[in-house]
Scaffold this motif. Sequence first.
Motif, short mmCIF file in Angstrom:
data_model
loop_
_atom_site.label_atom_id
_atom_site.label_comp_id
_atom_site.label_asym_id
_atom_site.label_seq_id
_atom_site.Cartn_x
_atom_site.Cartn_y
_atom_site.Cartn_z
N VAL A 131 0.87 -1.16 0.00
CA VAL A 131 0.00 0.00 0.00
C VAL A 131 0.91 1.22 0.00
N GLU A 132 0.91 1.92 -1.12
CA GLU A 132 1.71 3.14 -1.17
C GLU A 132 0.79 4.29 -0.82
N HIS A 133 1.15 5.01 0.21
CA HIS A 133 0.29 6.15 0.55
C HIS A 133 1.09 7.32 1.09
N THR A 134 0.39 8.41 1.26
CA THR A 134 0.93 9.70 1.69
C THR A 134 1.78 10.31 0.59
N SER A 135 3.04 9.90 0.51
CA SER A 135 3.92 10.37 -0.57
C SER A 135 3.82 11.87 -0.83
N VAL A 136 3.65 12.64 0.22
CA VAL A 136 3.64 14.10 0.10
C VAL A 136 5.04 14.57 -0.29
N ASN A 137 5.11 15.49 -1.23
CA ASN A 137 6.42 16.00 -1.65
C ASN A 137 7.13 16.68 -0.49
N HIS A 170 4.37 1.68 1.97
CA HIS A 170 5.47 2.40 1.33
C HIS A 170 5.18 3.88 1.17
N TYR A 171 6.20 4.66 1.42
CA TYR A 171 6.13 6.10 1.19
C TYR A 171 7.06 6.39 0.03
N TYR A 172 6.52 6.97 -1.01
CA TYR A 172 7.31 7.28 -2.20
C TYR A 172 7.80 8.71 -2.06
N VAL A 173 9.08 8.87 -1.87
CA VAL A 173 9.63 10.20 -1.66
C VAL A 173 9.91 10.83 -3.02
N ASP A 174 9.11 11.80 -3.34
CA ASP A 174 9.19 12.42 -4.65
C ASP A 174 10.21 13.57 -4.62
N ASP A 175 11.45 13.20 -4.72
CA ASP A 175 12.52 14.20 -4.58
C ASP A 175 13.11 14.63 -5.91
N LEU A 316 2.47 4.62 10.43
CA LEU A 316 3.88 4.22 10.31
C LEU A 316 4.13 3.56 8.96
N TYR A 317 5.38 3.50 8.57
CA TYR A 317 5.73 2.96 7.24
C TYR A 317 6.76 1.85 7.35
N ASP A 318 6.76 0.98 6.34
CA ASP A 318 7.76 -0.08 6.29
C ASP A 318 8.91 0.29 5.38
N SER A 319 8.64 1.23 4.49
CA SER A 319 9.69 1.54 3.52
C SER A 319 9.56 2.96 2.99
N TRP A 320 10.65 3.63 2.88
CA TRP A 320 10.69 4.98 2.30
C TRP A 320 11.44 4.85 0.98
N ASP A 321 10.75 4.98 -0.11
CA ASP A 321 11.36 4.75 -1.41
C ASP A 321 11.66 6.08 -2.10
N TRP A 322 12.94 6.32 -2.32
CA TRP A 322 13.34 7.58 -2.94
C TRP A 322 13.25 7.47 -4.45
N GLU A 323 12.54 8.37 -5.01
CA GLU A 323 12.39 8.41 -6.45
C GLU A 323 13.75 8.51 -7.13
N SER A 324 14.61 9.31 -6.54
CA SER A 324 15.93 9.52 -7.13
C SER A 324 16.73 8.21 -7.21
N ASP A 325 16.53 7.32 -6.24
CA ASP A 325 17.24 6.04 -6.26
C ASP A 325 16.90 5.24 -7.51
N LEU A 326 15.64 5.35 -7.93
CA LEU A 326 15.22 4.63 -9.12
C LEU A 326 15.91 5.16 -10.36
N VAL A 327 16.17 6.46 -10.33
CA VAL A 327 16.85 7.09 -11.47
C VAL A 327 18.31 6.69 -11.46
N TRP A 328 18.95 6.86 -10.31
CA TRP A 328 20.40 6.61 -10.21
C TRP A 328 20.75 5.14 -10.41
N SER A 329 19.87 4.26 -9.95
CA SER A 329 20.18 2.85 -10.07
C SER A 329 20.04 2.36 -11.51
N GLY A 330 19.50 3.20 -12.36
CA GLY A 330 19.37 2.83 -13.76
C GLY A 330 18.06 2.14 -14.08
N LEU A 331 17.23 1.95 -13.07
CA LEU A 331 15.97 1.24 -13.31
C LEU A 331 15.05 2.03 -14.25
#
Length: 650
Positions: A131-137, A170-175, A316-331
């Motif tokens: 469940v991805e939620h919140t993800s406030v910038n 999951h919280y998607y950190v839109d950085d 509470l969250y289980d994971s904080w997923d940084w958007e930038s990590d997806l870019v840098w990792s090449g995904l």
Amino acid sequence: MISENPLAELKKECEILLREALKKLQIEKSLIKQFTFEKPPVWDFGQLATSICFELTKQTAEKPLTLAQRLVQAMDKSKFSIVKEATAAGAGYINFHANFEQFSALTIESVRQLDADYGLVKAEKPLKVIVEHTSVNPLHPIHVGQARNPILGDAVARMLSARGHTVFRHYYVDDVGRQTAVIAYGYEKLGKPKPTEKPDHFIGKIYTITSCLVEINRLKRELERAKMVSAEEEILKINRELDDWMSIAFELKQKHPELFETLLQKIGEDLDPEKRINELNKAYEAGEENAKKLIREVSQFCLEGFKETLSRAGVLYDSWDWESDLVWSGLVAEVLQKLKQTPYVSVLGGVLEFEAEKVVGAFDLREKLGLRKDYAVPSLTLVRADGTTLYTTRDIAYTVWKFGKAEKCINVIGMEQSLAQLQLKIALYALGYGRHAENLTHFAYNLVTLPGYKMSSRRGRYITLDEVLDEAVKRAYEEVYKRSPQLPEHEKQKVAEIVGIGAVRYALVEVDPAKPVEFSWDRVLNFEKNSAPYIQYSHARACSILLKAARKPEKPAYNLLKEKLEQELVFALAEFPNTFIEATETLKPNLIAEYANTLADKFNTFYNAFSVIKAEPPELSDARLALVDAIRIVLKNALNLIGITAPERM
RNA sequence: GGGCGGGUAGCCUAGCAAGGAUAGGGCGCAAGCCUCCUAAGCUUGUGGUCGUGGGUUCAAAUCCCACCCCGCCCGCCA
């Protein structure tokens, strides 16, 4: 005997009786899709009813009521157990009355034995669900408009987890994107100061002022350019926008004079702030060290503040997923590469376009996605002319990543993003991930507005969640202080916190997510009927009775629970498992809120009408005590599902 | 223009996917109830063209069609 779903037992018995009666009368039952039972509109009609006689007599000349009577006649009375009697009624209904001597025992004992598990019927196939939620910038504090998201998301996550699924929040950190570059720019201009207050509030101020000044700067340049070519209409338009921003600047200057002046001066030194911001954005996406350090630092400040606020609210969250990590990792690049190899991506004027409509045609998705016949899904730009990616593009990669970890993904995202979420889903089909697409749910919810206008974080027009929580807790404290002066101070504060937070959560979860909510303090600070405090109060009342009784119900005689109200309460308790299943399967946390409120309501009526502890004979008192205990358990379980704590005193 | 969502008493809201008996609640307003287990409570009263018009059906707030009003989206924003 106990059951995890007493109402289902009752239904089962009704269904068997009905089936056998049909068989006996040799009635062709292939006409019936399924045996559905409904709750009659009036309690005295019985607890369950069926309207199959209307359907069955469609072909024949027989009156529905006559058939109903014949069916009732044909029922084998000796097989009645938790059914007490069946009657033909109205124009052709068959009403079933529960045998409460048994049904009360079954229900109350089931609740009390299963306790914290009662009602939480497990799914046949447990799944791994994200469940991805919140993800406030990470730009400014969370405001009440956005707060609907974590409250709904958290409730949904709790419900799915109670259903037996393995849930990851999951919280998607839109950085990545211009906005974080703007705040980083302002922060840099100020010389990277340490926060002097709650960090997200601190960052929020800098962001609002910076973004405003940058916007004014940009508009002024555009105005110059427009004047050069005498584009009259454009000049007018720009002037209007400029006026708007100037008035915002005026407001901000009043509110934060020092910070405003400093930023005005520092940004004024720059000939072209826009250029620096764009560079920063590009550098960040490219993973350049200085940009990384700067933007991560600012974002991290904000997230610290978010965590503080959200954990206070019980989220509470289980994971904080940084958007930038997806870019840098090449995904992101990898997914992009795959998309390019499909026939649905083309280069148009230097930008990469994803032609969603073509996919819909090729995969025959129109019906599956619920699209109208002649509606063409707009195409989606994946990559800008300068080579940077767009939000939805990165979200495609993110979704692919999430499906590497879970079988089902639920995105709690505002309904204004419906089109983007649709395009995202279509992209999954294009990539050959059709099964993933089918397990992707956009949990859409409507906006929270302030009377008159939309909350705008860019304009600094918002009421923060912190403010709302503080105010609610303060209000709750005043109430506790007034009503329970005997409680020790720390207990008062604890209760106030639970009640205040509960009130806010309830107000945001209670309304159908599809409906817009207009924010008002009255709505959030409701401590009366149809509020968390009302339900919490009922729970505390039940606890209080049990405490005062100072004994366990030794020999409850459930057959003495003859009052209509008592039986209604038993039935309500029996309904909880079904309510839970339905709410969870359809992702409707508001059903749980409504259920809890209705149960509390009935309990309060009962409380007022009958005494429990002093009831005579003792076997009745015991039965009522057990009933109160069961109510206590179900209220608590229901509240838990929507993230509201049930206090034992208040 | 197209798409999506919403429209139920003065205000807020449930019910709509699986059509059924008298459309449930709450706020507000009016009148009552604490020598009795917590009055954040209870009781009674008040208030409804279920946006409009057609259609399907024994039966429509619920399904179908058309239209009206409100919001959102249709960006090389997120």
